[in-house]
Write a protein that holds these residues in place. Structure first.
Motif, PDB file in Angstrom:
ATOM      1  N   TRP A 400       0.845  -1.200   0.000  1.00  0.00           N
ATOM      2  CA  TRP A 400       0.000   0.000   0.000  1.00  0.00           C
ATOM      3  C   TRP A 400       0.879   1.249   0.000  1.00  0.00           C
ATOM      4  CZ3 TRP A 400      -0.594   4.349   2.944  1.00  0.00           C
ATOM      5  CH2 TRP A 400      -1.703   5.148   2.635  1.00  0.00           C
ATOM      6  N   ASP A 402       3.949   1.548  -1.049  1.00  0.00           N
ATOM      7  CA  ASP A 402       4.622   1.692  -2.356  1.00  0.00           C
ATOM      8  C   ASP A 402       3.690   2.378  -3.353  1.00  0.00           C
ATOM      9  OD1 ASP A 402       6.806   0.451  -1.364  1.00  0.00           O
ATOM     10  OD2 ASP A 402       6.467  -1.491  -2.313  1.00  0.00           O
ATOM     11  N   ALA A 403       2.431   1.888  -3.408  1.00  0.00           N
ATOM     12  CA  ALA A 403       1.470   2.462  -4.363  1.00  0.00           C
ATOM     13  C   ALA A 403       1.157   3.908  -3.993  1.00  0.00           C
ATOM     14  CB  ALA A 403       0.196   1.624  -4.379  1.00  0.00           C
ATOM     15  N   GLU A 406       4.147   6.253  -4.742  1.00  0.00           N
ATOM     16  CA  GLU A 406       4.299   6.474  -6.180  1.00  0.00           C
ATOM     17  C   GLU A 406       3.283   7.488  -6.688  1.00  0.00           C
ATOM     18  OE1 GLU A 406       5.883   2.227  -7.579  1.00  0.00           O
ATOM     19  OE2 GLU A 406       4.530   3.210  -9.004  1.00  0.00           O
ATOM     20  N   ALA A 407       2.032   7.338  -6.198  1.00  0.00           N
ATOM     21  CA  ALA A 407       0.970   8.261  -6.617  1.00  0.00           C
ATOM     22  C   ALA A 407       1.288   9.683  -6.151  1.00  0.00           C
ATOM     23  CB  ALA A 407      -0.371   7.798  -6.063  1.00  0.00           C
ATOM     24  N   LYS A 416      -5.938   6.302  -8.080  1.00  0.00           N
ATOM     25  CA  LYS A 416      -4.848   5.706  -8.859  1.00  0.00           C
ATOM     26  C   LYS A 416      -3.994   4.810  -7.947  1.00  0.00           C
ATOM     27  CE  LYS A 416      -1.585   5.532 -12.223  1.00  0.00           C
ATOM     28  NZ  LYS A 416      -0.688   4.544 -11.696  1.00  0.00           N
ATOM     29  N   ALA A 417      -3.701   5.333  -6.739  1.00  0.00           N
ATOM     30  CA  ALA A 417      -2.896   4.564  -5.786  1.00  0.00           C
ATOM     31  C   ALA A 417      -3.601   3.250  -5.454  1.00  0.00           C
ATOM     32  CB  ALA A 417      -2.668   5.376  -4.519  1.00  0.00           C
ATOM     33  N   SER A 419      -5.838   1.623  -7.188  1.00  0.00           N
ATOM     34  CA  SER A 419      -5.906   0.676  -8.307  1.00  0.00           C
ATOM     35  C   SER A 419      -4.535  -0.003  -8.501  1.00  0.00           C
ATOM     36  CB  SER A 419      -6.423   1.402  -9.558  1.00  0.00           C
ATOM     37  OG  SER A 419      -5.526   1.336 -10.590  1.00  0.00           O
ATOM     38  N   ASP A 420      -3.445   0.774  -8.335  1.00  0.00           N
ATOM     39  CA  ASP A 420      -2.101   0.169  -8.396  1.00  0.00           C
ATOM     40  C   ASP A 420      -1.930  -0.868  -7.287  1.00  0.00           C
ATOM     41  OD1 ASP A 420      -1.413   1.695 -10.506  1.00  0.00           O
ATOM     42  OD2 ASP A 420      -0.017   3.015  -9.438  1.00  0.00           O
ATOM     43  N   PHE A 421      -2.388  -0.472  -6.091  1.00  0.00           N
ATOM     44  CA  PHE A 421      -2.243  -1.337  -4.915  1.00  0.00           C
ATOM     45  C   PHE A 421      -2.967  -2.661  -5.136  1.00  0.00           C
ATOM     46  CE2 PHE A 421      -4.488  -2.412  -0.837  1.00  0.00           C
ATOM     47  CZ  PHE A 421      -3.426  -3.056  -0.243  1.00  0.00           C
ATOM     48  N   PHE A 424      -0.983  -4.792  -7.367  1.00  0.00           N
ATOM     49  CA  PHE A 424       0.176  -5.404  -6.678  1.00  0.00           C
ATOM     50  C   PHE A 424      -0.268  -6.626  -5.883  1.00  0.00           C
ATOM     51  CE2 PHE A 424       2.469  -1.012  -6.120  1.00  0.00           C
ATOM     52  CZ  PHE A 424       2.780  -1.008  -7.468  1.00  0.00           C
TER      53      PHE A 424
ATOM     54  N   ASP B 256       6.666   2.613 -10.744  1.00  0.00           N
ATOM     55  CA  ASP B 256       5.941   1.610 -11.544  1.00  0.00           C
ATOM     56  C   ASP B 256       6.804   0.378 -11.841  1.00  0.00           C
ATOM     57  OD1 ASP B 256       3.609   3.044 -11.708  1.00  0.00           O
ATOM     58  OD2 ASP B 256       4.262   4.181 -13.456  1.00  0.00           O
TER      59      ASP B 256
END
Lengths: 435, 309
Positions: A400, A402-403, A406-407, A416-417, A419-421, A424, B256
């Motif tokens: 979580w 990390d995502a 990054e966001a 966005k975070a 959805s990335d999470f 992962f 990413d």
């Protein structure tokens, strides 16, 4: 040629016997483990004898061993220290092959959940451990409790976090270095963000209130629901608040953008440029105290929520022939005498509430001058929710972060975070259902 | 005559038989290598192949799951991304690496360069540093807030604000590639130099007599004759470059997952999440990718027909 054939036959037989021999000796060892305990009838420290094998990744265990040997004169404690992240693999290999498995092995909080509920970890409750931990700080006790409710691992410390602040900078930019007043000034993330902006302004951008938005994550990450419920990913809405605080810190230019424990962060912790750092109680080894340079340099303020970072737990190997002695060792480190000694020697916070209570009006530490730091830590440590160690909750929390980071770094939204999470989690834990 | 032939045949047979008998001593001499290879090389290779069909977290016994891990691998976007990242980083590092190595080798091979051995040593030094150290060094150099690169750029006045190098996928990959290039150009330079020294001086003298320029000599004599050496470095760089791990691990996964290489992905799966079964599957996936890349390298025109040289 005949000679060669004989040689081959001999070699094969030798190999076969050695394998069979190894197997039988293993099974013999296990079946006779309990029967041959030389300390079965021992009760006083001097009655105990034998050698105790301990595996750890933490060199300070050697200090425990020395203290234990003083109390138990007929016991020898062998501590094998394997620093670094290969300790876990080494321990797994030893346990799987049942070769040279120690009587006691240390587990780090990050991965202890994977080990604790395995059949090779002795049930300490059956040996009387519930009594040892009855006065423990709730979160420390609960982390060592297995899924079946029995005690499986015991720690000799708690590791609460708090803000460590430079007294001189606090005086200059916050107008006070009094811990109670500073704690009040940073009692919520909204206050921290507002104060951070003032500090930046006052110092012409030279000084930051906090080092990184990671502090807002570290100090809040123990307060959400578990990530996995009934094998489905459960996202506590409270995470969004954590994200928003982190994002506001970065967007409002409140932090110094120095990653936790990076080189620049270490410099700022020792030399300034940043006023406060969310640090666990064991962070003292990162302070440069040559010739007492750090004496009275820091103050300790409460973080908005209580949190902890890390922790070393000790478990007994179920197949150990030395279980009673091993339990005696755990009982020793769970006791007041050792925890008081450890507090005074290393500054590590105790796990026993009784030790907290005894020291909270008196104990001072060189770095913090006259401040009674256990008073601050005690409130924080009792605020930490008590939850069991699980197999992958910590790893998912890291995903979580990390995502989220990054966001934030690329100016993206929480959606966005998230959805990335989810991506992962789905990728790394395909067995968990992600909705 | 027939008697002679018979005798010769018999003696030849005897010789053959004797040589067969003596052969077994040869086996004893090679046995230590093969024994250690079977135990420490082939054994783990076959065992990890078996593991790739299982689910195993390190505890209890591995559970056979058939082709499930391979099915997961085929649909695993992160695996494909890691292949792409590895290839990009490899290309970013290999082109400057071999070019710099070749140019330096050509320059240092010139007679007029004084103290060329000193430079051999200097350029080779990065190769003796462990990749982990180099990774940490580059992470510090390119640190956002405290890195020397940013400090220098700010001092010169090229940038006003420090650049967050590792926040941009392409920049992050370029930095990883730079670390790898920095480590290996010296080694390749030495290999090229060895190749250069093997070229007969007569050819250079003949060219000089014919009035060829330095550049003409380099392009028409040196580089064509260096082809076997260049092919050697190319193939070893393909295999080595696709296995990059330690330096990128120290620099992190990048935004990413942009600097997550194949082997980093394998390491994280097997030794961070302790999913040994799937980790072994990734290892075999990586093996196939590296084998394919090597085959493609062999198909590059001129790589296979070494005999011409």
């Amino acid at each position: 040629m005949k000679n060669v054939k004989r040689l081959y036959v001999c070699l094969l037989l030798l190999l076969a016997f050695s394998i069979l021999g190894a197997c039988s000796s293993n099974s013999e060892k296990e079946s006779s483990a309990a029967k041959n305990d030389p300390n079965a009838n021992a009760s006083a420290p001097e009655d105990f004898k034998g050698t105790l094998e301990i595996w750890t990744f933490f060199a300070d265990v050697e200090k425990m061993a020395v203290k234990f040997e003083e109390e138990y004169p007929n016991v020898k404690v062998n501590v094998s220290v394997f620093p670094g992240d290969q300790y876990q693999t080494k321990l797994m290999n030893a346990i799987n092959t049942k070769t040279d498995v120690p009587d006691i092995f240390d587990l780090e909080k990050g991965y202890m959940g994977k080990f604790m509920n395995q059949p090779f970890v002795a049930d300490l409750s059956a040996m009387g451990a519930d009594d040892l931990v009855k006065d423990y700080v709730p979160y420390v006790k609960e982390l060592g409790t297995g899924e079946d409710g029995s005690i499986r691992a015991i720690s000799d410390h708690s590791s609460p976090g708090a803000f460590w602040y430079h007294r001189d900078l606090a005086e200059k930019y916050l107008g006070t270095s009094d811990p109670a007043k500073v704690s009040e000034m940073v009692s919520s993330w909204d206050k921290i963000i507002a104060l951070g902006k003032q500090v930046k302004e006052k110092s012409n951008g030279q000084v930051s209130l906090i080092s990184h938005y990671g502090d807002a994550y570290n100090s809040e990450k123990s307060h959400q629901e578990m990530w996995v419920k009934e094998n489905t990913l459960n996202i506590d809405p409270a995470w969004e608040t954590v994200f928003n605080n982190m994002k506001a810190i970065r967007d409002e230019n409140v932090d110094a953008k120095l990653g936790y424990m990076s080189g620049g962060w270490g410099d700022a912790l020792n030399e300034g440029g940043v006023i406060m750092f969310a640090n666990p109680a064991w962070a003292g080894f990162m302070i440069d105290n040559e010739n007492g340079a750090a004496a009275g340099k820091y103050g300790l303020a409460k973080t908005p929520s209580g949190y902890f970072e890390g922790g070393t737990y000790r478990a007994i190997y179920e197949g150990s022939e030395n279980k009673k002695l091993a339990y005696e060792f755990l009982a020793f480190i769970a006791g007041e005498e050792w925890q008081q000694y450890n507090l005074e020697q290393t500054g590590n916070m105790p796990a026993l509430q009784t030790v907290y209570e005894k020291n909270k009006d008196t104990f001072t530490h060189e770095f913090f001058g006259e401040q009674k730091i256990l008073d601050t830590y005690y409130d924080l440590v009792m605020d930490i929710p008590a939850v069991k160690a699980t197999e992958n909750n910590d790893e998912i929390t890291t995903l979580w972060y990390d995502a989220a980071s990054e966001a934030i770094n690329s100016g993206e939204s929480y959606e966005k975070a998230l959805s990335d999470f989810k991506g992962f989690v789905q990728n790394q834990y395909p067995d968990i259902e992600v909705k | 005559m027939p008697v002679f032939v018979e005798e010769e045949g018999e003696s030849a047979f005897m010789f053959k038989k004797n040589s067969l008998n003596k052969d077994r001593y040869g086996y004893y001499f090679v046995a230590p290598f093969f024994l250690s290879f079977f135990i420490f090389g082939l054994g783990p290779i076959l065992y990890s192949f078996y593991l790739s069909f299982t689910s195993w977290s390190g505890f209890e016994e591995p559970v056979f799951v058939g082709l499930a891990n391979y099915e997961r691998l085929i649909h695993d976007e992160v695996f494909y991304q890691s292949i792409l990242n590895t290839l990009i980083i490899w290309i970013f590092s290999i082109i400057p690496q071999l070019s710099i190595a070749l140019i330096l080798a050509l320059v240092l091979h010139e007679k007029f360069i004084k103290g060329s051995h000193f430079f051999h040593a200097i350029f080779y030094f990065p190769n003796i540093i462990t990749p982990v150290t180099l990774g940490v060094m580059f992470a510090l150099l390119f640190d956002w807030q405290t890195g020397s690169i940013n400090k220098i750029l700010e001092y010169i006045g090229i940038v006003d604000e420090p650049v967050n190098w590792m926040n941009d996928p392409w920049m992050a990959r370029a930095i990883v590639a730079l670390a790898i290039m920095f480590q290996n150009f010296g080694f390749n330079m030495l290999v090229f130099l060895a190749g250069l020294q093997a070229i007969s001086k007569d050819l250079y003298e003949a060219a000089e007599v014919d009035g060829a320029s330095r550049l003409q000599i380099a392009l028409n004599i040196t580089i064509p004759l260096m082809r076997p050496v260049i092919i050697f470095t190319l193939i070893t760089s393909v295999i080595g470059g696709l296995q990059i791990f330690d330096a990128p691990l120290m620099l992190g996964k990048g935004p990413d997952n942009s600097t997550l290489t194949m082997i980093m992905n394998l390491y994280e799966t097997a030794f961070v999440r302790y999913d040994y079964g799937y980790g072994a599957t990734i290892a075999y996936g990586a093996f196939v990718v590296i084998a394919l890349a090597t085959i493609i390298t062999f198909m590059v025109p001129g790589v296979r027909n070494k005999k011409e040289v």
